[in-house]
Scaffold this motif. Structure first.
Motif, PDB file in Angstrom:
ATOM      1  N   ARG A  66      68.839 -34.677  22.777  1.00 44.34           N
ATOM      2  CA  ARG A  66      68.287 -33.327  22.758  1.00 44.34           C
ATOM      3  C   ARG A  66      67.161 -33.184  23.788  1.00 44.34           C
ATOM      4  O   ARG A  66      67.075 -32.187  24.500  1.00 44.34           O
ATOM      5  N   VAL A  67      66.305 -34.205  23.867  1.00 43.81           N
ATOM      6  CA  VAL A  67      65.221 -34.178  24.853  1.00 43.81           C
ATOM      7  C   VAL A  67      65.798 -34.092  26.254  1.00 43.81           C
ATOM      8  O   VAL A  67      65.331 -33.308  27.093  1.00 43.81           O
ATOM      9  N   SER A  68      66.825 -34.895  26.531  1.00 46.02           N
ATOM     10  CA  SER A  68      67.437 -34.899  27.857  1.00 46.02           C
ATOM     11  C   SER A  68      68.003 -33.530  28.208  1.00 46.02           C
ATOM     12  O   SER A  68      67.825 -33.031  29.323  1.00 46.02           O
ATOM     13  N   VAL A  69      68.666 -32.910  27.226  1.00 46.12           N
ATOM     14  CA  VAL A  69      69.242 -31.585  27.471  1.00 46.12           C
ATOM     15  C   VAL A  69      68.151 -30.563  27.755  1.00 46.12           C
ATOM     16  O   VAL A  69      68.251 -29.751  28.683  1.00 46.12           O
ATOM     17  N   LEU A  70      67.076 -30.582  26.969  1.00 46.55           N
ATOM     18  CA  LEU A  70      65.994 -29.612  27.164  1.00 46.55           C
ATOM     19  C   LEU A  70      65.296 -29.819  28.505  1.00 46.55           C
ATOM     20  O   LEU A  70      64.907 -28.848  29.171  1.00 46.55           O
ATOM     21  N   LEU A  71      65.136 -31.063  28.908  1.00 47.33           N
ATOM     22  CA  LEU A  71      64.509 -31.321  30.200  1.00 47.33           C
ATOM     23  C   LEU A  71      65.386 -30.837  31.347  1.00 47.33           C
ATOM     24  O   LEU A  71      64.878 -30.376  32.380  1.00 47.33           O
ATOM     25  N   ASP A  72      66.685 -30.947  31.161  1.00 44.29           N
ATOM     26  CA  ASP A  72      67.601 -30.472  32.204  1.00 44.29           C
ATOM     27  C   ASP A  72      67.615 -28.951  32.285  1.00 44.29           C
ATOM     28  O   ASP A  72      67.961 -28.377  33.318  1.00 44.29           O
ATOM     29  N   GLU A  73      67.274 -28.289  31.195  1.00 41.00           N
ATOM     30  CA  GLU A  73      67.341 -26.827  31.140  1.00 41.00           C
ATOM     31  C   GLU A  73      65.981 -26.168  31.334  1.00 41.00           C
ATOM     32  O   GLU A  73      65.805 -25.009  30.991  1.00 41.00           O
ATOM     33  N   LEU A  74      65.018 -26.920  31.863  1.00 39.62           N
ATOM     34  CA  LEU A  74      63.683 -26.341  32.058  1.00 39.62           C
ATOM     35  C   LEU A  74      63.771 -25.112  32.964  1.00 39.62           C
ATOM     36  O   LEU A  74      64.522 -25.101  33.945  1.00 39.62           O
ATOM     37  N   PRO A  75      63.023 -24.079  32.638  1.00 43.57           N
ATOM     38  CA  PRO A  75      63.041 -22.896  33.506  1.00 43.57           C
ATOM     39  C   PRO A  75      62.481 -23.210  34.884  1.00 43.57           C
ATOM     40  O   PRO A  75      61.770 -24.208  35.080  1.00 43.57           O
ATOM     41  N   GLY A  76      62.801 -22.355  35.831  1.00 41.19           N
ATOM     42  CA  GLY A  76      62.362 -22.586  37.203  1.00 41.19           C
ATOM     43  C   GLY A  76      60.856 -22.627  37.348  1.00 41.19           C
ATOM     44  O   GLY A  76      60.318 -23.379  38.149  1.00 41.19           O
ATOM     45  N   ARG A  77      60.173 -21.824  36.536  1.00 39.79           N
ATOM     46  CA  ARG A  77      58.712 -21.799  36.608  1.00 39.79           C
ATOM     47  C   ARG A  77      58.153 -22.228  35.266  1.00 39.79           C
ATOM     48  O   ARG A  77      58.499 -21.670  34.229  1.00 39.79           O
TER      49      ARG A  77
END
Length: 1439
Positions: free
Chosen positions: A1230-1241
């Motif tokens: 889950r952490v990996s997925v959220l880090l990959d989906e970080l917003p541009g800003r």
């Protein structure tokens, strides 16, 4: 391996193969063959599955073999080195030593995994292909193991050939394993370790794929649309993936063409892109992607995590399964396919909580049909918005080519009609079938169907109908007709009392179907069939169809017959109200054949004797249900004894008298083909007129109590010893097969007891009925362990709690005061019971005597005294008990407590049971949570034991009379002053027992409501079961219907009030009145308040006063660390807290989080912030605008002193290494997925937060991605600890602005790694430093190992002192044995194994003597005591 044999046919689901190791040495087996011939042969009986030697009669040579089947003295033996089967008698079978089986079997057996054959393929072409595989070398991946080392082997080359040539279809691993489990009835686990004796090249990427994920991650793409189906409607679907009956994925059947077109379009785009694109840099995929599956086709996918070893884990969103695919097979999804709705939707079978095994069997059979490719008719029962899960009932299997209208696409919350509503198909009611399926097949010639010109009226049922099953439980005893006897193992009975109703129904069926027809719809299993046995129409259930024939079971008679389809008709709704009358029975757990050579086969003489006994009994035959079991391939079976009412002789006694049978042995009861469904019932030969000394173990009501016989004390003591021994074994890792439902459950006293487990709403809990005591509890699943199949004493010792009914005591009205008196006078005490009669449900009518007091008479006197004053007694009506009462079990109530996810901060004020607070789930309370009658009413747990205690649930308090401050409620339009009919039932807080809390107490708590840092409410963690149980009891429909609305209230009155958010009742205190129609109430077990209308406030019955108030009003002893209430709320909400109670009145408390006082922890961060702020001001920089506290990440939840499975993440030395627990793999994902989906800003980290201890985001060069970090040190260089990887990185101080704040979603997830220090050892040498050799040795011992980790102590708020076992051996011991370390405490060396004294003392005898003298008592204690944890064993000192 080399393929030596392929076995398949058009009707078999699985493809069987045999092969040989490529690494075998033929010389070894030639030598072994010679040894076998010269080994002395010993004639011995062997059981199925055992190894032996067998003689080939043709060659007179002996071979190694395994017994595969046995019929009387004829054995079918599989030759493990040759692959064929020999059938021989006992004279040609010999036992052998294990030495002859050291060399592994030469033949490897198994099934090809992840592929299923298509029915449409040409058999001749298929035969030619499989023949070409013989002698071919293949490489495969072992997905799972069946017993006897039978492999599930995925051979990619073979699978690809089968799919490419159109012979088969690809199936994902999870689905295939689940299908094999259904076909073999053997639970499987995916293979994660090498198989012994076989060299395996592990599939690339598999070692990095997390354990079966249960198809987690689907919620990440839920914003996309998916089909919406309304509850109560039907649809035709295909099953596309499955993990278990609780989670499988379906598609609408009519979407097949659209999905094929989409696949072709993706193939055209992606294949072209592959040809023209030469760059190797991965594309920016976005949320969705295009992915090429193992079957060579392209699909839409969702990337779950980052690539590992050039493989990436992808969710196929239109099918619901995961695959690990090569990176080059993943491409960007064409933009126009983003808007196409997701096709797959998750489902769960509705029958899983049903106790009727036949319903489950029928539903699982239909699910299996779907997994094999069939189209299913499905009814949508409900929709869980939190889990996005449809609960469904499978109606039948339909035509694969049926076309349907397009489903409605939209968001789940949209209110739209479903496909079924458009077609105007009314909803189906109830289950489709609820009767045993199977039995003895009788092959008969179909008598044909006579043409009748009068059949001119055609009626078609408007909705599918369902049969109901008889409710039969152990202990039931009633008159029966024995209608179908095959053998003592299987025969069928009918309840004699229902025969008139059945005959009347049969007459109506004959009359109707002789003049009318009702065409049977495709896929419907419940029907009417014209039997070839008697030419009459019978209610029937279709088991299977083949061509123009069907095999059906006549549900009222137990026969299974084969008939033509033209003799099947649809059954009308009016013919299904009567339950299916035939129920399957067996004597097999009571008796067995006298002849030991019969191997369970019953002789014709014995079967004839049984039939004669039944005929001689005529209408005087009664059936006593002893237990229930599940028979493989047949379903639920009742173990019964039949007896003749005229002679009072039972059939089992008669057969034993004739010398044809004997009492069943343990081996007979433990057959692998049967599994117990219940414990054994015994009446202990009680009959009217008997007088018995009994212990009352539980009081259910004023009439019903549970007792143990005093003469069974020795049995109960032995049972407790067996339970203790078994509970000790359960703490160790074991692969023993278990029995579902039958369990051991830990009670409040910390001891284990036998129980029957049933599911409840909370997925983390089970309802347990303690069969030896009569009370119920709802413990966490972690406190429930199912009994192993080989624990015969626990499974087959009869239940000790007998249900007794107080004779002549009324049962229509229940009085709480009377039950309370019984609790006080007889609970856990020895009394005399006079048996007056026995009921058909197995209970006894008794008269109880406590000394000179006749308990029955006393109860009647109390009821009589309370009857004229019903307004002062809490009563609720209860239906009279019928002759065959139906069991009331969890899940049948109309109102249940809702399970919700943890609330947002703004909604913390609700008094819900909040069952999803991390792993700390609010459980339901055991019935037996009693309170001793002490001066202060202090609460204490009452264990379910037979020791007498003077128990009183409440403090003595009188009903409160209204004073002048009473508020009168206007309940009629004429504004007349209502009569105060409920005055005597008003109670106040003083009526509740006191909660045992004192100054100095330290205990684990949770916040239930927060007003401010100066006023908040806590609940004690150990009270969670009681809170959930109370919520459940208060909201039972029978209880709610008995309540009276309050007509007169005053401030501080205790009431029951409805909480608006969930509509449930909670205990409440009237605080104030709000206008003329509403009141302000405080929910006393949670602490929050609400305004409630007068129509939703009820009088509190006396039984609701038995529990103390569960919430404490508290304030923090030191609030200086918190800037505002919000910061305090953030710090404590939804977290387990260790609380010190400092002073009374409003409790002043200190709170500990992760081993540190919360106020000290926050103050430390505050001081760091002040230091940075001060420095900034002296440098005349701009003032800091961010005044919030630095962000922090919680430590991972840890079970202290218990075994935790995991692996090493980063290893430096024994004093510096990190581990990742297997329970945290999904969190890591889950952490990996959220880090990959970080917003541009993202928000930059405030300068004030660049302090040690603060957490933030850091773009790591080594990982090439954003990582969660903790700041460890700040000067000219910032040292960062990567909390999810376990190592450090640095950056220049001037690059501080590159650090970013953590999004809320990432703050909520704990750290994945656990920093550790190996306990009990120190480096050799005087400098205290680990040598390079020691570090390398330690790293190798942990590298790529499955570790057992015991967390012992939290030190420095970040590191854990741990014991680590690799391959079952203490790593600390290995360091010492290798000379790299010494023990800090010599006693630890003794705990870690049998260690010679010279390890500690060299050759000094004096030192050894001195050591033993001064540690004598601890050594003796250690040698004679087995502790509860897994890493301690009995030890032996070597001198």
């Amino acid at each position: 391996m080399k393929i030596t044999h392929i076995d398949w046919n058009s009707e078999a689901t699985l493809i069987h193969f045999q092969g040989q190791y490529l690494t075998i040495c033929d010389l070894d087996y030639n030598i072994l063959q010679g040894e076998i011939q010269s080994t002395p042969k010993t004639k011995a009986a062997v059981d199925i599955g055992e190894f032996c030697l067998v003689e080939d009669l043709a060659s007179a040579r002996w071979y190694r073999g395994r017994v595969q089947n046995r019929k009387v003295d004829l054995f079918d033996i599989f030759l493990v080195d040759h692959g064929n089967i020999l059938s021989v008698d006992i004279a040609h079978v010999s036992s052998c030593s294990n030495d002859l089986f050291i060399l592994p079997a030469k033949i490897v057996c198994g099934f090809l995994a992840n592929v299923l054959l298509l029915e449409s393929c040409s058999h001749s072409v298929m035969e030619e292909y499989f023949s070409s595989l013989i002698g071919r070398n293949v490489t495969g991946y072992i997905q799972a193991l069946l017993p006897h080392k039978i492999l599930l082997l995925e051979a990619p080359d073979i699978n690809n050939d089968l799919v490419r040539h159109g012979f088969g279809r690809h199936v994902d691993t999870h689905t295939f394993i689940f299908l094999v489990e259904m076909l073999t009835e053997v639970p499987l686990n995916q293979n994660i370790q090498p198989v012994p004796d076989l060299l395996i090249e592990k599939q690339r990427g598999h070692e990095f794929c997390f354990k079966p994920s249960g198809l987690q991650g689907y919620e990440n793409i839920l914003p996309r649309c998916r089909p919406v189906l309304s509850c109560g409607t039907c649809a035709k679907v295909r099953v596309t993936a499955a993990v278990n009956p609780r989670l499988f994925y379906c598609q609408m059947a009519n979407m097949k063409t659209d999905l094929c077109e989409m696949s072709k379009k993706l193939a055209a785009v992606c294949e072209h892109r592959t040809k023209v694109c030469s760059q190797t840099t991965p594309e920016n995929l976005g949320l969705l992607c295009s992915v090429k599956s193992k079957d060579g086709k392209w699909y839409r996918g969702f990337v779950q995590c980052l690539p590992i070893n050039s493989h990436i884990r992808v969710l196929f969103i239109d099918y619901g399964f995961f695959e690990s695919v090569k990176v080059e097979n993943v491409h960007k999804l064409p933009p126009d396919l983003y808007s196409t709705p997701i096709v797959a939707f998750p489902c769960s079978l509705s029958c899983l909580g049903d106790q009727d095994e036949t319903v489950r069997t029928q539903q699982l059979s239909l699910l299996k049909t779907g997994l094999l490719g069939g189209v299913l008719d499905m009814e949508i029962s409900s929709f869980d918005e939190e889990q996005h899960l449809y609960t469904v009932t499978l109606v039948g299997a339909g035509d694969n080519n049926v076309k349907e209208p397009q489903p409605i696409i939209g968001l789940p919350r949209r209110e739209e009609e479903s496909v079924s509503e458009k077609e105007e198909l009314p909803p189906k009611g109830g289950y489709f079938v609820a009767t045993d399926i199977g039995g003895n097949t009788e092959q008969s010639e179909d008598k044909g169907r006579e043409e009748d010109t009068c059949k001119n009226e055609i009626k078609v049922p408007q909705a599918p109908v369902s049969f109901k099953a008889l409710c039969i439980k152990p202990g039931f005893e009633f008159a029966v007709n024995c209608i179908n006897i095959s053998s003592p193992t299987e025969f069928w009975c009918q309840p004699q009392g229902n025969v008139p109703a059945l005959e009347e129904l049969m007459d109506k069926i004959q009359q109707y179907y002789s003049t009318n027809t009702a065409p049977l719809q495709s896929g419907v299993a419940c029907c009417v069939a014209k039997s070839p046995l008697d030419g009459r129409w019978h209610r029937a259930f279709i088991i299977e169809k083949q061509k123009n024939h069907a095999r059906v079971m006549l549900i009222d008679y137990g026969f299974t017959v084969q008939i033509k389809e033209e003799n099947l008709e649809a059954i009308l709704q009016e013919y299904v109200h009567l339950e299916g009358q035939a129920f399957r029975c067996s004597l097999s757990n009571l008796i067995e054949p006298t002849d030991s050579k019969s191997c369970g086969s019953w002789s014709p003489e014995l079967c004839n004797a049984m039939k004669k006994f039944v005929l001689d009994s005529n209408s005087g035959l009664r059936c006593k249900v002893v237990s229930q079991m599940n028979m493989r391939h047949k379903g639920l079976c009742n173990v019964v004894d039949l007896y003749n009412t005229r002679t009072q002789q039972s059939v089992t006694n008669r057969l034993m008298e004739l010398g044809l049978a004997r009492e069943a042995t343990v081996a007979t009861k433990q057959l692998p083909t049967v599994s117990p469904e219940t414990f054994v019932y015994s009446s202990y030969d009680l009959s009217p007129g008997n007088e018995e000394q009994v212990y009352v173990t539980h009081v259910s009501s004023q009439r019903d109590v549970y007792c143990q016989l005093a003469r069974n004390t020795e049995i109960i003591d032995q049972l407790e010893k067996k339970i203790f021994e078994e509970s000790e074994k359960m703490t160790q890792a074991s692969a023993r097969a278990v029995v579902r439902k039958l369990c051991l459950a830990k009670y409040f006293d910390g001891k284990w007891y036998r129980g029957l487990a049933h599911p409840v709403q909370s997925p983390l809990h089970l309802s347990v009925f303690f069969v030896d005591y009569g009370n119920k509890s709802i413990p966490e699943k972690t406190n429930v362990a199912f009994i192993p199949r080989d624990a015969a004493d626990l499974l087959h010792t009869p239940m000790q709690a007998l249900r007794c009914c107080l004779a002549s005591v009324p049962k229509e009205e229940l009085y709480a005061d009377v039950k309370e008196w019984l609790d006080k006078e007889i609970l856990n005490k020895q009394v005399k019971a006079v048996v007056l009669g026995k009921s058909e449900d197995g209970s006894f009518d008794v008269a109880l005597h406590a000394g000179d007091v006749n308990i029955n008479e006393k109860v009647n006197e109390l009821i009589l005294s309370l009857s004229p004053k019903q307004k002062a007694a809490v009563t609720f009506s209860k239906g009279t008990r019928t002759k065959t009462p139906r069991a009331l079990h969890m899940g049948t109530t109309e109102t249940t407590v809702k399970c919700k996810r943890p609330a947002e901060r703004k909604s913390l004020n609700r008094p819900t049971s909040n069952p999803c607070r991390g792993t700390q789930v609010r459980n339901a309370l055991p019935k037996k949570r009693e309170y001793t009658n002490t001066a202060h009413g202090e609460a204490q747990n009452q264990k379910p034991k037979d020791k007498p205690h003077n128990v009183n649930k409440t403090k003595g308090c009188s009903p409160v009379k209204p004073l002048g401050n009473t508020v009168q409620l206007d309940t009629n339009t004429k504004s007349e002053r209502p009569q105060n009919t409920n005055i005597a039932e008003m109670h106040q807080l003083s009526c509740l027992p006191d909660k045992k809390v004192s100054v100095g107490l330290r205990t684990k708590c949770f916040t239930s409501h927060i007003d401010s840092v100066d006023r908040f409410f806590l609940q004690v963690s150990e009270d969670e079961p009681a809170i959930l149980k109370m919520a459940e009891d208060l909201n039972l429909s029978v209880f709610r219907n008995s309540l009276k609305t309050a007509t007169s209230l005053r401030i501080n009155d205790l009431v029951l009030a409805v909480y608006e958010e969930d509509g449930a009742l909670y205990r409440s205190l009237v605080k104030d009145h709000e206008g003329s129609a509403c009141f302000v109430v405080e929910f006393i077990d949670y602490g929050n308040s609400a305004v409630v209308g007068k129509e939703k406030i009820y009088l509190m019955p006396k039984e609701c006063l038995s529990q103390p108030r569960f919430s404490f009003s508290c304030c923090l002893s030191d609030t200086s660390a918190f800037e505002n209430d919000a910061s305090f709320t953030d710090a404590v909400t939804e977290k387990p807290l260790m609380v010190d109670f400092v002073s009374e009145n409003i409790w002043m408390v200190e709170i500990v989080v992760n081993g540190l006082f919360l106020i000290r922890q926050m103050a430390s961060l505050q001081r760091n912030k002040e230091t940075i702020t001060s420095n900034a001001e002296t440098q005349n920089e701009e003032p800091i605008s961010d005044t919030s506290l630095p962000q922090q990440l919680a430590l991972a939840p840890i079970d202290i002193d218990k075994v935790n499975l995991g692996f090493a993440a980063a290893v430096t030395t024994p004093f510096e290494f990190c581990v990742v627990l297997e329970d945290l793999l999904l969190t890591m994902n889950r952490v990996s997925v959220l880090l990959d989906e970080l917003p541009g800003r993202t928000s930059p980290l405030a300068e004030a937060h660049l302090v040690p201890g603060a957490c933030c985001l850091f773009k790591s060069d080594s990982k090439n991605k954003w990582c969660r970090t903790e700041i460890v040190h700040v000067d000219t260089t910032v040292v960062l600890y990567l909390v999810d990887y376990g190592h450090y990185e640095g950056m220049p101080r001037e690059d501080g602005p590159k650090l970013q704040r953590l999004p809320e979603a990432l703050i909520e997830l704990p750290r994945v790694t656990c920093p550790c220090i190996l306990r009990g050892v120190k480096p050799v040498g005087e400098d205290g430093q680990w040598s390079d050799e020691a570090a390398v040795f330690f790293q190798r011992r942990l590298y790529r190992k499955h570790l057992q980790i015991f967390f012992r102590e939290l030190v420095s708020n970040t590191h854990w002192k741990v014991d680590v076992l690799a391959d079952g051996v203490h790593v600390a011991k290995e360091l010492v044995d290798a000379g790299h370390a010494d023990y800090i405490d010599v006693m630890l060396g003794l705990r870690y194994g049998s260690i010679s004294v010279h390890v500690f003392f060299g050759s000094s005898f004096q030192s050894a003597v001195y050591f033993f003298i001064h540690n004598y008592f601890e050594i003796i204690s250690m040698l004679t005591t087995r502790t509860a944890t897994k890493d301690y064993f009995p030890y032996q000192l070597i001198c």
